[in-house]
Design a protein around this motif. Sequence first.
Motif, mmCIF file in Angstrom:
data_model
loop_
_atom_site.group_PDB
_atom_site.id
_atom_site.type_symbol
_atom_site.label_atom_id
_atom_site.label_comp_id
_atom_site.label_asym_id
_atom_site.label_seq_id
_atom_site.Cartn_x
_atom_site.Cartn_y
_atom_site.Cartn_z
ATOM 1 N N TYR A 45 0.830 -1.207 0.000
ATOM 2 C CA TYR A 45 0.000 0.000 0.000
ATOM 3 C C TYR A 45 0.867 1.261 0.000
ATOM 4 O O TYR A 45 0.635 2.180 -0.789
ATOM 5 C CB TYR A 45 -0.924 0.006 1.226
ATOM 6 C CG TYR A 45 -1.545 1.341 1.489
ATOM 7 C CD1 TYR A 45 -2.637 1.751 0.749
ATOM 8 C CD2 TYR A 45 -1.028 2.207 2.445
ATOM 9 C CE1 TYR A 45 -3.205 2.992 0.966
ATOM 10 C CE2 TYR A 45 -1.584 3.435 2.660
ATOM 11 C CZ TYR A 45 -2.670 3.830 1.922
ATOM 12 O OH TYR A 45 -3.217 5.054 2.120
ATOM 13 N N ILE A 55 -4.186 6.121 -3.215
ATOM 14 C CA ILE A 55 -5.261 5.418 -2.519
ATOM 15 C C ILE A 55 -5.358 6.025 -1.128
ATOM 16 O O ILE A 55 -4.408 5.970 -0.355
ATOM 17 C CB ILE A 55 -4.970 3.909 -2.423
ATOM 18 C CG1 ILE A 55 -4.794 3.309 -3.800
ATOM 19 C CG2 ILE A 55 -6.075 3.202 -1.663
ATOM 20 C CD1 ILE A 55 -4.297 1.886 -3.786
ATOM 21 N N THR A 61 -10.401 1.191 3.853
ATOM 22 C CA THR A 61 -9.176 0.644 3.284
ATOM 23 C C THR A 61 -8.258 0.104 4.369
ATOM 24 O O THR A 61 -7.602 -0.919 4.175
ATOM 25 C CB THR A 61 -8.432 1.694 2.440
ATOM 26 O OG1 THR A 61 -8.146 2.838 3.245
ATOM 27 C CG2 THR A 61 -9.235 2.095 1.239
ATOM 28 N N CYS A 64 -9.658 -3.247 5.351
ATOM 29 C CA CYS A 64 -9.455 -4.216 4.268
ATOM 30 C C CYS A 64 -8.006 -4.696 4.242
ATOM 31 O O CYS A 64 -7.743 -5.891 4.114
ATOM 32 C CB CYS A 64 -9.849 -3.583 2.949
ATOM 33 S SG CYS A 64 -9.880 -4.723 1.576
ATOM 34 N N ILE A 76 -8.525 -3.491 -3.370
ATOM 35 C CA ILE A 76 -8.709 -2.054 -3.422
ATOM 36 C C ILE A 76 -8.232 -1.501 -4.760
ATOM 37 O O ILE A 76 -8.898 -0.646 -5.372
ATOM 38 C CB ILE A 76 -7.981 -1.380 -2.251
ATOM 39 C CG1 ILE A 76 -8.667 -1.747 -0.947
ATOM 40 C CG2 ILE A 76 -7.946 0.133 -2.420
ATOM 41 C CD1 ILE A 76 -7.889 -1.372 0.283
ATOM 42 N N LYS A 80 -10.566 0.292 -7.569
ATOM 43 C CA LYS A 80 -10.236 1.649 -8.014
ATOM 44 C C LYS A 80 -10.102 1.701 -9.533
ATOM 45 O O LYS A 80 -10.582 2.639 -10.164
ATOM 46 C CB LYS A 80 -8.956 2.127 -7.344
ATOM 47 C CG LYS A 80 -8.598 3.545 -7.699
ATOM 48 C CD LYS A 80 -7.420 4.021 -6.883
ATOM 49 C CE LYS A 80 -7.012 5.396 -7.310
ATOM 50 N NZ LYS A 80 -7.554 6.446 -6.519
ATOM 51 N N ILE A 87 -11.734 5.463 -3.223
ATOM 52 C CA ILE A 87 -11.864 4.770 -1.928
ATOM 53 C C ILE A 87 -11.007 5.470 -0.911
ATOM 54 O O ILE A 87 -9.895 5.782 -1.126
ATOM 55 C CB ILE A 87 -11.445 3.295 -2.064
ATOM 56 C CG1 ILE A 87 -12.323 2.598 -3.075
ATOM 57 C CG2 ILE A 87 -11.518 2.588 -0.737
ATOM 58 C CD1 ILE A 87 -11.900 1.183 -3.377
#
Length: 87
Positions: A45, A55, A61, A64, A76, A80, A87
């Motif tokens: 991420y 993001i 998120t 998740c 995610i 997206k 998100i």
Amino acid sequence: MLFSNSLTYGVLGILGGISLIKSLSENKSMTLVALINIILGGSIYALLNIMGMNINLNIITGACIGVLGVPGVFLIVVLKLLFHLTI
């Protein structure tokens, strides 16, 4: 701003992971695999945000990524890209 929020969630995730490991100490291999999955998900991420994916980190998120780990990050990203969600 990105790194301060990510750092806060990262520290909370690590503390939560440590408490999870202590509570599930008899099943160490499964707990270790889950913790590694969550750490890798958070790293992916952060890498995606550094590369420009943008993001946002919010409760959805974060949950998740925290629950699913690496598959959560890919979920995610797919959402997206397919639905152009912010998100």
